[in-house]
Write an enzyme that holds these catalytic residues in place. Structure first.
Site, short mmCIF file in Angstrom:
data_model
loop_
_atom_site.label_atom_id
_atom_site.label_comp_id
_atom_site.label_asym_id
_atom_site.label_seq_id
_atom_site.Cartn_x
_atom_site.Cartn_y
_atom_site.Cartn_z
N SER A 73 3.68 -2.00 10.40
CA SER A 73 5.14 -2.05 10.59
C SER A 73 5.76 -3.40 10.26
O SER A 73 6.72 -3.82 10.90
CB SER A 73 5.51 -1.60 12.01
OG SER A 73 5.12 -0.26 12.23
N ASN A 95 0.87 -1.18 0.00
CA ASN A 95 0.00 0.00 0.00
C ASN A 95 0.91 1.23 0.00
O ASN A 95 1.52 1.54 1.01
CB ASN A 95 -0.88 -0.05 1.27
CG ASN A 95 -1.70 1.21 1.46
OD1 ASN A 95 -1.79 2.05 0.56
ND2 ASN A 95 -2.30 1.36 2.64
N LYS A 102 0.14 4.28 -0.28
CA LYS A 102 -0.49 5.48 0.32
C LYS A 102 -0.26 6.69 -0.58
O LYS A 102 -0.19 6.53 -1.80
CB LYS A 102 0.03 5.68 1.74
CG LYS A 102 -0.12 4.40 2.59
CD LYS A 102 0.07 4.58 4.05
CE LYS A 102 -0.14 3.25 4.76
NZ LYS A 102 -0.01 3.34 6.21
N HIS A 147 -9.35 1.08 5.32
CA HIS A 147 -8.06 1.29 5.95
C HIS A 147 -8.24 2.25 7.13
O HIS A 147 -9.05 3.17 7.06
CB HIS A 147 -7.07 1.88 4.93
CG HIS A 147 -5.67 1.89 5.46
ND1 HIS A 147 -5.21 2.87 6.31
CD2 HIS A 147 -4.65 1.00 5.31
CE1 HIS A 147 -3.95 2.59 6.64
NE2 HIS A 147 -3.59 1.46 6.05
N GLY A 163 2.72 2.32 10.81
CA GLY A 163 3.66 3.42 10.61
C GLY A 163 4.37 3.85 11.88
O GLY A 163 5.04 4.88 11.91
N GLU A 182 -5.12 -4.91 10.93
CA GLU A 182 -4.06 -3.92 11.12
C GLU A 182 -4.31 -3.16 12.42
O GLU A 182 -5.10 -2.21 12.45
CB GLU A 182 -4.05 -2.93 9.96
CG GLU A 182 -3.89 -3.58 8.60
CD GLU A 182 -3.36 -2.61 7.56
OE1 GLU A 182 -2.27 -2.83 7.06
OE2 GLU A 182 -4.06 -1.61 7.28
N GLU A 229 -6.66 4.69 8.10
CA GLU A 229 -6.51 6.12 7.77
C GLU A 229 -7.80 6.67 7.16
O GLU A 229 -8.15 7.83 7.37
CB GLU A 229 -5.29 6.31 6.84
CG GLU A 229 -3.99 6.14 7.62
CD GLU A 229 -2.83 5.57 6.84
OE1 GLU A 229 -2.83 5.63 5.60
OE2 GLU A 229 -1.89 5.04 7.48
P1 PGA Z 1 2.96 0.30 7.67
O1 PGA Z 1 1.47 0.48 7.09
O2 PGA Z 1 3.50 -0.98 7.11
O3 PGA Z 1 3.70 1.50 7.18
O4 PGA Z 1 2.84 0.26 9.16
C1 PGA Z 1 0.63 -0.62 6.94
C2 PGA Z 1 -0.68 -0.15 6.37
O5 PGA Z 1 -1.13 0.94 6.73
O6 PGA Z 1 -1.30 -0.84 5.53
#
Ligand code: PGA
Length: 251
Positions: A214, A10, A12, A96, A174, A168, A98
């Site tokens: 992460s 992803n 983003k 997601h 992140g 997640e 976010e």
């Molecule tokens: P990350 O994000 O691997 O940067 O923690 C995962 C995600 O949001 O799908």
């Protein structure tokens, strides 16, 4: 029939068109011999068409990071499931964290999106996961149960191929913090039990449940080794060809 093991990147809101193309080209070269894992990349909307062309005939699938909750019409700035499908996308990420936290998408919006996506012939990567205070107060199972039941449990029947679930934990996205392999396994097996209760054992056994948050080359193998973890949704580490390929290799 898709592979049960799935690794998705992803990207983003990173990588413009030129960078998306060069990163994708490298990934195609490095990952061309991978056979036992379904791979997808979710670039920004603006790169979908170009990457759709690039991925044709390769083992990398295209995914969108989001889609509209409406079918078509006067919705300035929105992109419909049908438009995404026409770029050559196989998947769309829905829910997601976010989108949930920064853009206020609730479970009923996400449920509408999931229905529209499947009607358009896209496969849904449905994300769920708790925030830190919810885990600290022991509410994480209930939070995830509610996200799934309000988001994807109102289909009459579910074709396993239509949905991939991504667990997640929001506190791990992140942040550099990862759920321990045991924490991931515990939640994944709970999710599988919910799917079984709702859609039956055949569907739940075949369902891909990905871990995200992460994930990196140094921790991926240990997490993916857990019996109910069927791959990962990779954010930051998917922007680096080497890291993403190393994660794909650790399945
Ligand atoms: P990350 O994000 O691997 O940067 O923690 C995962 C995600 O949001 O799908």
């Amino acid at each position: 029939m898709m592979n049960k093991y799935v690794i998705g990147g992803n990207w983003k809101m990173n990588l413009g068109i030129t960078q998306s193309i060069s990163t994708a080209e490298e990934m195609i070269k490095k990952l061309k011999n991978v056979k036992n894992t379904e791979i997808f990349i979710a670039p920004s909307y603006t790169s979908l068409v170009d990457l759709g062309e690039l991925f044709k005939g390769t083992n990398i699938h295209l995914a969108a990071q989001n889609m509209s909750e409406y079918d078509s019409g006067a919705y300035t700035g929105e992109v419909s499931a049908g438009m995404i499908k026409s770029t050559g996308s196989t998947y769309v990420i829905i829910g997601h964290s976010e989108r949930r936290t920064l853009f206020g998408e609730n479970n009923s919006v996400l449920s509408r999106k999931a229905h529209l996506a499947i009607e358009a012939g896209l496969k849904v990567i449905f994300c769920c996961g708790e925030v830190l205070p919810e885990r600290e107060t022991g509410k994480h199972f209930e939070v995830v149960r509610k996200q799934l039941s309000e988001g994807i449990f109102d289909f009459n029947a579910m074709a396993t191929e239509d949905i991939v679930i991504a667990y997640e934990p929001v506190w791990a996205i992140g942040t550099g913090l990862t759920a321990t392999p045991d924490q991931a396994q515990e939640m994944h097996s709970y999710i599988r039990s919910l799917i079984e209760k709702k859609y039956g054992k055949k569907v739940s056994d075949a369902m891909s449940i990905l871990y995200g948050g992460s994930c990196k080359p140094s921790n991926a193998a240990e997490i993916f080794a857990k019996p109910d973890v069927d791959g990962g949704l990779i954010g930051g580490a998917s922007l680096t060809v080497e890291d993403f390929c190393a994660i794909v290799d650790s399945v």
